[in-house]
Design a protein around this motif. Sequence first.
Motif, short mmCIF file in Angstrom:
data_model
loop_
_atom_site.label_atom_id
_atom_site.label_comp_id
_atom_site.label_asym_id
_atom_site.label_seq_id
_atom_site.Cartn_x
_atom_site.Cartn_y
_atom_site.Cartn_z
N GLY A 129 46.08 4.27 12.97
CA GLY A 129 47.45 3.88 13.14
C GLY A 129 48.26 3.28 12.30
O GLY A 129 49.57 2.66 12.37
N PHE A 130 47.72 2.97 10.99
CA PHE A 130 48.58 2.37 10.05
C PHE A 130 49.93 3.21 9.43
O PHE A 130 49.59 4.69 9.16
CB PHE A 130 47.74 1.51 8.67
CG PHE A 130 46.59 1.06 9.11
CD1 PHE A 130 46.88 -0.23 9.67
CD2 PHE A 130 45.15 1.22 9.06
CE1 PHE A 130 45.95 -1.05 10.40
CE2 PHE A 130 44.30 0.52 9.62
CZ PHE A 130 44.61 -0.82 10.21
N LYS A 131 50.82 2.45 9.19
CA LYS A 131 52.08 3.17 9.01
C LYS A 131 52.41 2.89 7.35
O LYS A 131 53.45 3.60 6.95
CB LYS A 131 53.20 2.75 9.98
CG LYS A 131 52.76 3.11 11.33
CD LYS A 131 52.84 4.66 11.60
CE LYS A 131 52.67 4.92 12.97
NZ LYS A 131 52.25 6.43 13.37
N LYS A 152 50.32 9.17 -2.61
CA LYS A 152 51.72 8.93 -2.10
C LYS A 152 51.91 10.37 -1.33
O LYS A 152 52.49 10.33 -0.25
CB LYS A 152 52.52 9.07 -3.40
CG LYS A 152 54.16 8.75 -2.99
CD LYS A 152 54.90 8.54 -4.19
CE LYS A 152 56.45 8.55 -3.66
NZ LYS A 152 56.93 9.80 -3.42
N LYS A 153 51.86 11.56 -1.81
CA LYS A 153 51.91 12.69 -1.25
C LYS A 153 51.19 13.00 -0.18
O LYS A 153 51.65 13.45 0.94
CB LYS A 153 51.35 14.04 -2.12
CG LYS A 153 52.00 15.23 -1.60
CD LYS A 153 51.82 16.65 -2.64
CE LYS A 153 51.82 17.87 -2.10
NZ LYS A 153 51.81 18.84 -3.25
N THR A 154 49.93 12.73 0.01
CA THR A 154 48.95 12.45 1.08
C THR A 154 49.47 11.89 2.29
O THR A 154 49.69 12.08 3.30
CB THR A 154 47.52 12.40 0.56
OG1 THR A 154 47.27 13.32 -0.08
CG2 THR A 154 46.58 12.54 2.05
N ALA A 155 49.76 10.49 1.88
CA ALA A 155 50.18 9.43 2.76
C ALA A 155 51.52 9.95 3.62
O ALA A 155 51.59 9.80 4.77
CB ALA A 155 50.58 8.11 2.06
N GLU A 156 52.36 10.42 2.90
CA GLU A 156 53.75 11.05 3.25
C GLU A 156 53.56 12.05 4.11
O GLU A 156 54.12 12.30 5.28
CB GLU A 156 54.71 11.15 2.28
CG GLU A 156 55.19 10.05 1.47
CD GLU A 156 56.09 10.32 0.11
OE1 GLU A 156 56.74 9.63 -0.37
OE2 GLU A 156 55.96 11.53 -0.33
N GLY A 157 52.46 12.76 3.83
CA GLY A 157 52.28 14.10 4.60
C GLY A 157 51.77 13.60 6.18
O GLY A 157 51.69 14.37 7.09
N HIS A 158 50.92 12.51 5.96
CA HIS A 158 50.64 11.84 7.35
C HIS A 158 51.70 11.13 8.15
O HIS A 158 51.30 10.17 8.84
CB HIS A 158 49.22 11.10 7.05
CG HIS A 158 48.09 11.86 6.84
ND1 HIS A 158 47.44 12.52 7.89
CD2 HIS A 158 47.30 12.28 5.64
CE1 HIS A 158 46.37 13.30 7.48
NE2 HIS A 158 46.19 12.99 6.40
#
Length: 412
Positions: A173-175, A195-201
């Motif tokens: 649940g972290f944003k 960065k790309k993976t985090a934005e994808g989530h």
Amino acid sequence: MTSRRRILGTIPVLCAALSGFASVPALAQAAPPIRIGMTVSSAGAFALASQSGTRGVDIWVDEVNARGGIDVGGRKRKVELVKLDDRSDKQMVTRVYEKLITDDKVDVLFGPFGSTLTGAAATVTERLAKFMVIWSAASDQIYQQGFKNIVSATQMPVSAVPSMSIELAAKLGFKKIAIPYSDEPFTAGMAEASKKTAEGHGMQVVMFDRYPKGQKDFSTALQKAKALGAEVFYPCSYESDLISMIGQMKQLNIFFPFTYIHYGSTPQFLEIGRDADYIYSQTLFHPDINWKVNAGYDREKFLNAYARLNPNASFAADFQTAQAYGAGVILEQMIAKAGSTDAAALKKAALELSGKLTVLPGEYAIDATGKQLKMVTPTMQVQPGKGLVAVWPPAVATNKPISPAPGWNERK
């Protein structure tokens, strides 16, 4: 090591009824050793990881030679390891790898530790048409330059490294995520992939800051990440920097609900003790992770060999030791299949073995560039009273993650 030895054989005398001649005792000469070159970092940012990996290669060499060597075209050839120092220096690596090939006459090479040094070494091995097996370098850029004589035996590309840990952070649940990173090929590549993976989530990257190699004070970066509301702290750097960051986090009383440290599973990092509690990391080598190997030692035999060969080692075997050992096992299979140490023949054998080998750190599979495809690392967490445990993905998890992490003052 002596490159040649004599084996005396007792040959029975065969009498010939008419001639009366007898055979003369023969001397059988053993095949020359396979000379394998590599560099080790005696000092600098890569020293701890480099030396850990080298111990894995040593275990493989000991194993091979105890069996009489590698079968090359029906002849057993022992392995002779030639090690030189690179001092974690990119400029020195190019000179040293050229020396290994031109002066020391090695047949094949292991890469040095890390993408920075391996990328430099690959330019030399490619120019001089020698085959190099990579055990640690994860930068995708290495495999985008058209090198024909490299194979990553056990290291996934950096673009895949953050997948499991950031997926877990999103599931929890972290944003908001902060990503400081050091100015090195691997760490910069890992930061971009994170960065790309985090934005994808669906996560917001509130901080994406590069810092220069050699920086020691991380207080400004830590305070900035906290002020920006980061819930996930995801630094992309090497062990010495990461250890310093955790120490400075405690001094400043700064904590984050989810902190991921890529090298947080290594014995060197875990030496910081209770300050490592609740930190997430990754590994290919842990009691919870046991592949059914079809080449080389399994976990128990590997650990026995490590203890025997390193009775006074400061640190236990870690995932880097296992990766380097696994790379040796895969190289042995390549040489045996190729029946040669010729670079083109070894690359052909490497591709033919893809998808057919499982070694200590996992399943081996590569694409045409030599990039590793299958050894994705599970996410671990240091939990109080339990130590390092697997928490993601569900297929290998033995414990649930403790989330969110408590603040420094709330820990017992």
